[in-house]
Motif scaffolding. Structure first.
Motif, PDB file in Angstrom:
ATOM      1  N   UNK A   1       0.865  -1.183   0.000  1.00 30.82           N
ATOM      2  CA  UNK A   1       0.000   0.000   0.000  1.00 30.82           C
ATOM      3  C   UNK A   1       0.892   1.220   0.000  1.00 30.82           C
ATOM      4  N   UNK A   2       0.607   2.163  -0.898  1.00 29.75           N
ATOM      5  CA  UNK A   2       1.481   3.316  -0.952  1.00 29.75           C
ATOM      6  C   UNK A   2       0.815   4.505  -1.594  1.00 29.75           C
ATOM      7  N   UNK A   3       1.493   5.632  -1.455  1.00 29.39           N
ATOM      8  CA  UNK A   3       0.976   6.886  -1.970  1.00 29.39           C
ATOM      9  C   UNK A   3       2.026   7.490  -2.868  1.00 29.39           C
ATOM     10  N   UNK A   4       1.633   7.900  -4.090  1.00 27.98           N
ATOM     11  CA  UNK A   4       2.573   8.687  -4.868  1.00 27.98           C
ATOM     12  C   UNK A   4       1.840   9.823  -5.571  1.00 27.98           C
ATOM     13  N   UNK A   5       2.497  10.430  -6.541  1.00 27.16           N
ATOM     14  CA  UNK A   5       1.908  11.616  -7.185  1.00 27.16           C
ATOM     15  C   UNK A   5       0.523  11.353  -7.745  1.00 27.16           C
ATOM     16  N   UNK A   6       0.283  10.095  -8.150  1.00 28.06           N
ATOM     17  CA  UNK A   6      -1.009   9.781  -8.781  1.00 28.06           C
ATOM     18  C   UNK A   6      -2.038   9.301  -7.765  1.00 28.06           C
ATOM     19  N   UNK A   7      -1.729   9.399  -6.480  1.00 30.57           N
ATOM     20  CA  UNK A   7      -2.720   9.034  -5.466  1.00 30.57           C
ATOM     21  C   UNK A   7      -2.363   7.764  -4.717  1.00 30.57           C
ATOM     22  N   UNK A   8      -3.305   7.231  -3.888  1.00 29.47           N
ATOM     23  CA  UNK A   8      -3.016   6.003  -3.140  1.00 29.47           C
ATOM     24  C   UNK A   8      -3.172   4.779  -4.049  1.00 29.47           C
ATOM     25  N   UNK A   9      -2.359   3.755  -3.788  1.00 31.07           N
ATOM     26  CA  UNK A   9      -2.398   2.530  -4.583  1.00 31.07           C
ATOM     27  C   UNK A   9      -2.321   1.325  -3.680  1.00 31.07           C
ATOM     28  N   UNK A  10      -2.893   0.223  -4.158  1.00 28.67           N
ATOM     29  CA  UNK A  10      -2.722  -1.072  -3.486  1.00 28.67           C
ATOM     30  C   UNK A  10      -2.314  -2.073  -4.551  1.00 28.67           C
ATOM     31  N   UNK A  11      -1.230  -2.790  -4.289  1.00 28.35           N
ATOM     32  CA  UNK A  11      -0.775  -3.815  -5.231  1.00 28.35           C
ATOM     33  C   UNK A  11      -0.635  -5.139  -4.502  1.00 28.35           C
ATOM     34  N   UNK A  12      -0.785  -6.237  -5.272  1.00 29.42           N
ATOM     35  CA  UNK A  12      -0.473  -7.559  -4.737  1.00 29.42           C
ATOM     36  C   UNK A  12       0.723  -8.097  -5.500  1.00 29.42           C
ATOM     37  N   UNK A  13       1.747  -8.548  -4.754  1.00 27.25           N
ATOM     38  CA  UNK A  13       2.889  -9.228  -5.377  1.00 27.25           C
ATOM     39  C   UNK A  13       2.813 -10.705  -5.048  1.00 27.25           C
ATOM     40  N   UNK A  14       2.836 -11.546  -6.085  1.00 23.46           N
ATOM     41  CA  UNK A  14       2.735 -12.993  -5.890  1.00 23.46           C
ATOM     42  C   UNK A  14       4.098 -13.659  -6.015  1.00 23.46           C
ATOM     43  N   UNK A  15       4.246 -14.871  -5.454  1.00 20.32           N
ATOM     44  CA  UNK A  15       5.491 -15.615  -5.642  1.00 20.32           C
ATOM     45  C   UNK A  15       5.780 -15.907  -7.116  1.00 20.32           C
TER      46      UNK A  15
END
Lengths: 198, 269
Positions: free
Chosen positions: B135-149
């Motif tokens: 979960x993170x915030x950058x210039x384009x707003x908040x984001x949620x990503x999933x990283x898989x094995x």
């Protein structure tokens, strides 16, 4: 637009202003070959930044910091890139102006200069610069300083380019000359005070 | 999934075009306890349930701060998760050092995915056994990503991973359309409720539940357990509140008032 060869001004069409990416303009004084090398490093940096293709881009602050790292690390190895760099840009409505030199000294300021500009132009800026100048006022102020430098710096040439950077992008003007005035009485009869024998 | 003759090496394909070792690694993620992530227009929230080794031990740390603008919740092999979090921190610091700017979340996630992909193509390393909700915030707003094995990454509005995550996802599916407009506190509430759905037995409390927030003007931080306990308690309050009694309105009983002798109405002169 001048490129020196030692103390002689040898090359009169050297472009010392370059756009970097979408948001930045870089200008340099000092060793032209080192500047060309720096531009190459930055072109590579911008290329890799573009290759992400993700809507993010390096702004003037990022480029300035990168250049600071570059210049300072070279200085630490006793092999500096012999330049003073001035860097300006606009990103997301935020304007930025800063400088880095060959020893890694860096700062942001409302007016920056290289070489003789620091001694001749910046005092004029300190008096006459103010927030919210129009572009035309800015150009007039710059041309006033360039005129002083033209009169007083023995290795200056009357050929200059103005570059502008806004949110929309960068433009660099064609080279042009500024009007100089040599009608002072003292210039009309230069030998008046000391007539020679020949 | 059953054992078969193509699942010994990660470098062996099955005839159906599958890499079983990678799929087994994704199973490890499903064994971890639940973690949930959700985003609104202004904030991103991570909530997780912790497990303990024994009654005497502390709860497993599931949420890691990676930088002021990024955090990660893990599910699966926690050692792998810890090591990857350290790597992410290092990447963020390096970028900050070079550019005096926060690393865009999307780029960190891609770097992480590339690192995971390497392990799916070498005979001497195994895939990471951890799923990461970044979960993170950058210039384009908040984001949620999933990283898989597997080395894949996906961006989500809201998602849940780990044991019984389907129950959490069902709750999120019902509510996710309201998330963009949610306030910070409402978003946290949704996160805690959804993670409660994933709990098999026992109750959520400030010790076994971790909550973290990042948002516009708010650096990534993991909430104090006392704060979390308050949030959990407030959920219970809201659930047990009886419908508000409608007080009888005075004056509506009785005849309609006769207004012929009330005086002149204001609009008539």
């Amino acid at each position: 637009m001048g490129g020196s060869y030692g103390s002689t001004l040898r090359y009169k069409s050297v472009q010392r202003l370059k756009p970097i990416g979408k948001h930045t303009l870089l200008g340099a004084g000092g060793e032209i070959s080192d500047f060309q090398e720096i531009v190459r490093y930055l072109d590579e940096l911008i290329l890799y930044d573009n290759m992400w293709d993700d809507g993010n881009s390096l702004g003037p602050k990022e480029v300035h910091n990168y250049l600071n790292r570059l210049m300072y690390n070279r200085r630490n190895k006793f092999n500096p890139l012999w330049n003073t760099l001035v860097l300006g840009g606009v990103k997301n409505g935020q304007k930025y102006l800063g400088t880095v030199n060959m020893i890694g000294v860096h700062y942001e300021e409302n007016h920056v200069a290289t070489g003789f500009g620091n001694h001749l132009a910046r005092p004029i800026f300190r008096d006459e610069w103010h927030e919210d100048m129009t572009f035309e006022e800015g150009v007039k102020l710059l041309e006033k300083c360039m005129l002083v430098l033209l009169y007083r710096d023995r290795s200056a040439v009357n050929k200059l380019q103005i570059a502008k950077i806004t949110e929309e992008g960068a433009t660099i003007s064609e080279p042009y000359a500024i009007k100089t005035h040599w009608e002072l009485e003292a210039f009309k009869n230069p030998a008046t005070g000391a007539v020679g024998s020949w | 999934m059953f054992r078969n003759q193509y699942d010994t090496d990660v470098t062996t394909w099955s005839p159906a075009g599958r890499l079983f070792q990678v799929e087994y690694a994704m199973e490890a993620v499903k064994q971890g306890s639940a973690a949930v992530g959700l985003t609104s227009k202004t904030h991103a929230v991570l909530v997780s349930v912790g497990k303990t080794n024994s009654e005497f031990s502390s709860y497993q740390k599931k949420i890691f701060k990676v930088d002021d603008h990024i955090g990660v919740a893990i599910a699966g092999l926690t050692a792998d998760g810890r090591v990857l979090s350290l790597h992410m921190r290092s990447e963020c610091i390096h970028y900050k050092f070079l550019y005096d700017s926060p690393l865009p979340v999307g780029r960190l996630v891609v770097q992480l995915a590339d690192k995971a992909q390497v392990c799916t193509q070498r005979s001497w390393t195994r895939p990471y056994g951890v799923g990461l909700l970044v979960a993170g915030l950058d210039e384009t707003g908040p984001h949620l990503y999933l990283n898989c094995p597997s080395g894949n990454y996906f961006e989500y509005q809201a998602y849940a991973i780990g044991a019984r995550s389907q129950a959490a996802k069902t709750y999120l599916e019902r509510k996710f359309e309201t998330f963009p407009e949610c306030s910070r506190d409402e978003l946290i509430r949704h996160g805690v409720i959804s993670v409660r759905e994933a709990l098999a037995e026992g109750k959520l409390n400030g010790s076994n539940c971790s909550v973290a927030v990042v948002g516009a003007g708010e650096a990534f931080s993991i909430l104090d357990p006392k704060m979390v306990q308050q949030i959990i308690d407030s959920l219970d309050d809201k659930n047990e509140e009886p419908p508000a009694d409608v007080a009888p309105v005075e004056g509506e009983q009785g005849a309609v008032q006769d207004d012929t002798d009330q005086g002149v109405a204001p609009m008539e002169t």
